[in-house]
Write a protein that holds these residues in place. Sequence first.
Motif, mmCIF file in Angstrom:
data_model
loop_
_atom_site.group_PDB
_atom_site.id
_atom_site.type_symbol
_atom_site.label_atom_id
_atom_site.label_comp_id
_atom_site.label_asym_id
_atom_site.label_seq_id
_atom_site.Cartn_x
_atom_site.Cartn_y
_atom_site.Cartn_z
ATOM 1 N N ASN A 1 0.943 -1.229 -0.108
ATOM 2 C CA ASN A 1 -0.112 -0.112 -0.003
ATOM 3 C C ASN A 1 0.966 1.395 0.050
ATOM 4 O O ASN A 1 0.566 2.170 0.771
ATOM 5 C CB ASN A 1 -0.880 0.173 1.082
ATOM 6 C CG ASN A 1 -2.082 -0.954 1.050
ATOM 7 O OD1 ASN A 1 -2.479 -1.125 -0.167
ATOM 8 N ND2 ASN A 1 -2.206 -1.627 2.444
ATOM 9 N N SER A 2 2.109 1.180 -0.713
ATOM 10 C CA SER A 2 2.678 2.385 -0.791
ATOM 11 C C SER A 2 3.020 2.641 -2.336
ATOM 12 O O SER A 2 2.712 1.769 -3.502
ATOM 13 C CB SER A 2 4.219 2.064 -0.230
ATOM 14 O OG SER A 2 5.124 1.114 -1.000
ATOM 15 N N LEU A 3 3.248 3.890 -2.659
ATOM 16 C CA LEU A 3 3.461 4.255 -4.115
ATOM 17 C C LEU A 3 4.548 5.418 -4.281
ATOM 18 O O LEU A 3 4.974 5.998 -3.215
ATOM 19 C CB LEU A 3 2.148 4.923 -4.836
ATOM 20 C CG LEU A 3 1.536 6.107 -3.990
ATOM 21 C CD1 LEU A 3 2.170 7.553 -4.489
ATOM 22 C CD2 LEU A 3 0.078 6.167 -4.457
ATOM 23 N N SER A 4 5.272 5.315 -5.360
ATOM 24 C CA SER A 4 6.282 6.133 -5.453
ATOM 25 C C SER A 4 5.816 7.207 -6.508
ATOM 26 O O SER A 4 5.307 6.932 -7.813
ATOM 27 C CB SER A 4 7.601 5.518 -6.082
ATOM 28 O OG SER A 4 8.510 6.224 -6.430
ATOM 29 N N PHE A 5 6.011 8.408 -6.416
ATOM 30 C CA PHE A 5 5.542 9.618 -7.335
ATOM 31 C C PHE A 5 6.729 10.947 -7.014
ATOM 32 O O PHE A 5 6.965 11.245 -5.849
ATOM 33 C CB PHE A 5 4.220 10.137 -7.093
ATOM 34 C CG PHE A 5 3.873 11.206 -7.810
ATOM 35 C CD1 PHE A 5 3.385 10.693 -9.142
ATOM 36 C CD2 PHE A 5 3.732 12.410 -7.592
ATOM 37 C CE1 PHE A 5 2.828 11.796 -10.192
ATOM 38 C CE2 PHE A 5 3.152 13.306 -8.393
ATOM 39 C CZ PHE A 5 2.763 12.871 -9.510
ATOM 40 N N TYR B 1 5.420 7.018 -0.637
ATOM 41 C CA TYR B 1 4.232 7.605 -0.107
ATOM 42 C C TYR B 1 3.652 6.342 0.646
ATOM 43 O O TYR B 1 3.471 5.260 -0.102
ATOM 44 C CB TYR B 1 3.165 8.377 -0.804
ATOM 45 C CG TYR B 1 3.651 9.757 -1.410
ATOM 46 C CD1 TYR B 1 3.535 11.036 -0.438
ATOM 47 C CD2 TYR B 1 4.206 9.829 -2.375
ATOM 48 C CE1 TYR B 1 3.889 12.047 -0.839
ATOM 49 C CE2 TYR B 1 4.616 11.026 -2.958
ATOM 50 C CZ TYR B 1 4.671 12.059 -2.156
ATOM 51 O OH TYR B 1 5.047 13.341 -2.693
ATOM 52 N N GLN B 2 3.248 6.283 1.875
ATOM 53 C CA GLN B 2 2.618 5.359 2.419
ATOM 54 C C GLN B 2 1.189 5.556 3.095
ATOM 55 O O GLN B 2 1.068 6.451 3.886
ATOM 56 C CB GLN B 2 3.410 4.583 3.551
ATOM 57 C CG GLN B 2 2.936 3.315 4.380
ATOM 58 C CD GLN B 2 3.192 2.260 3.444
ATOM 59 O OE1 GLN B 2 4.140 2.026 2.924
ATOM 60 N NE2 GLN B 2 2.430 1.049 3.573
ATOM 61 N N PHE B 3 0.256 4.635 2.627
ATOM 62 C CA PHE B 3 -1.036 4.986 3.454
ATOM 63 C C PHE B 3 -1.852 3.384 3.474
ATOM 64 O O PHE B 3 -1.264 2.578 3.455
ATOM 65 C CB PHE B 3 -2.044 5.518 2.050
ATOM 66 C CG PHE B 3 -1.511 6.942 1.473
ATOM 67 C CD1 PHE B 3 -1.731 8.194 2.245
ATOM 68 C CD2 PHE B 3 -0.963 7.126 0.341
ATOM 69 C CE1 PHE B 3 -1.268 9.439 1.748
ATOM 70 C CE2 PHE B 3 -0.272 8.102 -0.173
ATOM 71 C CZ PHE B 3 -0.469 9.255 0.524
ATOM 72 N N ASN B 4 -2.866 3.838 4.172
ATOM 73 C CA ASN B 4 -3.615 2.655 4.472
ATOM 74 C C ASN B 4 -4.303 1.626 3.479
ATOM 75 O O ASN B 4 -4.032 0.427 3.669
ATOM 76 C CB ASN B 4 -4.892 2.774 5.605
ATOM 77 C CG ASN B 4 -4.196 3.812 6.738
ATOM 78 O OD1 ASN B 4 -4.617 4.917 6.899
ATOM 79 N ND2 ASN B 4 -3.724 2.882 7.889
ATOM 80 N N LYS B 5 -4.728 2.128 2.553
ATOM 81 C CA LYS B 5 -5.340 1.574 1.320
ATOM 82 C C LYS B 5 -5.155 2.472 0.134
ATOM 83 O O LYS B 5 -5.442 3.448 0.053
ATOM 84 C CB LYS B 5 -6.929 1.139 1.503
ATOM 85 C CG LYS B 5 -7.090 0.175 2.472
ATOM 86 C CD LYS B 5 -6.667 -1.291 1.854
ATOM 87 C CE LYS B 5 -7.005 -2.560 2.861
ATOM 88 N NZ LYS B 5 -6.669 -3.638 2.207
ATOM 89 N N LEU B 6 -4.842 1.574 -1.045
ATOM 90 C CA LEU B 6 -4.610 2.052 -2.317
ATOM 91 C C LEU B 6 -5.442 1.356 -3.270
ATOM 92 O O LEU B 6 -5.355 0.265 -3.206
ATOM 93 C CB LEU B 6 -3.261 2.255 -2.594
ATOM 94 C CG LEU B 6 -2.127 3.137 -2.111
ATOM 95 C CD1 LEU B 6 -0.778 2.785 -2.628
ATOM 96 C CD2 LEU B 6 -2.645 4.484 -2.298
ATOM 97 N N PHE B 7 -6.116 2.083 -4.004
ATOM 98 C CA PHE B 7 -7.114 1.385 -5.271
ATOM 99 C C PHE B 7 -6.874 1.779 -6.656
ATOM 100 O O PHE B 7 -6.581 3.203 -6.419
ATOM 101 C CB PHE B 7 -8.632 1.875 -4.848
ATOM 102 C CG PHE B 7 -8.986 1.307 -3.235
ATOM 103 C CD1 PHE B 7 -9.274 0.013 -3.233
ATOM 104 C CD2 PHE B 7 -8.950 1.989 -2.202
ATOM 105 C CE1 PHE B 7 -9.989 -0.344 -1.871
ATOM 106 C CE2 PHE B 7 -9.483 1.829 -1.192
ATOM 107 C CZ PHE B 7 -9.711 0.430 -0.608
#
Length: 682
Positions: free
Chosen positions: A435-439, A444-450
């Motif tokens: 549930n992390s992404l790179s931009f 960036y780390q969040f609780n949920k990514l959809f």
Amino acid sequence: MNSPRHEDDSLFIPKKRILGASQINNRIKKLKPSESLEFDMVRIPSGNESMSHPPSRIPSLNGSNNDDQNIQLDHRLSNIPKPKLPIKAITSEVRSSPSYNLGSIQTLLNKRGPVLKPTSYHSNKSNNHTNLILNPIFNIEYYNDQEHQLEQQLNSKLEEFRRIDNEVSELRRENHKFKKRFEELTTKLMEKSRRLINLEESITSNVSNQEKLVNIDIQGFQSKLNNELNEIEFSLKNELKQSYLFKDEEIEQKILELEEQVEEGEKELGDLKSSKLNLITQESEQLENELSLTLTTKQTELDELLKKVTSINEEVAVLDEQLSNIKQRIILSNDENIKLEQNIVKIESNMNNFNDTKRELLRQISTLDQELSEIKQQDATWESTLKNSSKEFEMYNQKFIKFENQRRIMENSIMNYENKLRVYIKTSIPAQSDNSLSFNNKQYQFNKLFTANESTKSIMDECALFIQSSLKPSTINLCTILSGNNDEQFVSAAISHSYQNLLSTFKMQPPSSHVSFSFKSIGIKHHQIFDLLNSDVELSQEDIDTSSWGFPLVPSQPMILDPNDEDSKRQFDQIMNSIIHTAEEMIQVHVITINTNHANLIIENNLIFVDITKLNDDEQFKSMNKFTISNFTSNFHDKVFQYVRNQCTSLCISNLVENDDEQLSQWLNTLQTLNKLDQPKK
């Protein structure tokens, strides 16, 4: 038109006239045996019949009577009318006429007439010259009536033929006149158009020539005035140079007079210019008016002629269309006849090849039966494998659902243990497994990514345990903050699915627990409060107690929800859709209050949805940054976020599918800051 009238005159039948005895004799001599009295229906009796009756006074029909017998004809024979025309001539003329009905004449001729008795002689020698008399059986009046009827029919048909011929000739003359009139109109139209063009060219050339003449006059006057002015300036300059050498009052006075003359000359020049310009403008306006009048009159005449031409063209077009329709019908009938002939040939060939086609079809049916039996066997095997695979799929699906429920329970318990503000993001950026992404080279780390293709139902299913905790018999306030893109369908579906999950969890509880639901909806715009359930009526902030503030204390109109009634659920969805689909930029707060009667105590829980998607990005950032501050103002907008920050367990769902890179970077930084905030202790 003279030739048909001449032919009609040749067919004219004269009136009846009485024949004399000599004329009757000459007529009878010329008759052939088969044309006696011009009637084929006359029947000559046999020899026995002639002997049983007295001698007839009618002359013999075989043409063998001598002159002595013809002299002694009775004077009453002169009353027999002579036919106006020979029968053969009349029939040939009538047959040449297309409008005559030959059937009626033939029926009259086929009627059987009276019997004509031959002549007989007395044996008395004293009467050597027998007198011809008429037999009373031979009814002359009957034949006169028949002849009269035939003449009337013939005359009526001839009159009808003349009338039709006259009408046809009239139509031809009218057509010729119409074509001639059309050609005259076209020639007149061309002449009028040429005259108009010549008139326009002559008017424009005259105006341009007059303008050129006026410009030449103006240039001549200007050159003359310039020359005079130059001469005056030159003389004045010379006199001025001389005046520098000596001073004389008379000369100075002359100079002043000359200056005055120069000023007067300039004024006259200006007046002359203005008068000439006014004259030019007046003449040009007069010419334009005359030209416009002539053009309008000619244009009206041209319009009338064009209307006549268009009407004529329309009539011609209608006639052409009728002709084309007739031709098309003929073509269609010919095509249908060809198709029918082809079908007849095809049917005949099929009938001839019936036995061969029957054998071929039977052979094909046998092969298809064999293939069908093989397919049925394969189908049976496939059905057995399908049943087995469906059982395995149901088993694995139940395991997967169980695993998903366990995963959601574990993740929810972990997030409850961390006690941080939960942040769920829907974005088009590919996410990692944790549930992390790179931009922009930042993690960036969040609780949920959809993903962007994820449905709203699946997102709200991940929030089901968070929402269902509002039914626990403990005082708890839950808040879902909806932010990001202004997607009204996403917001409406999120609130509807949340309420549906709440109802499904309530129905699984034991029936002994008494739970009641109510709903409120308010809007915040420019520090003003509106009751969205009561026609957007503005609420007074003076009636709100700010010391012990809470959403249940807001004096807005509540709506009672029945969890056991499907109509109540549909009504709730309709009201939510009508509230959300408003074009105003405001913060919408929707509150579902759950009152639970537990051990004779009423426990109140609030499920709050704060929708800030209708604001622009800057206003959303300002509203979300209020979670990071501790000092709030006394306005209602700050009170809302203070209540959510201090009294609610919050979840932020952001829809960031349609943002550009700069906005997306700012959104990710803001949401990461919110994800690190602590929740109020339970």
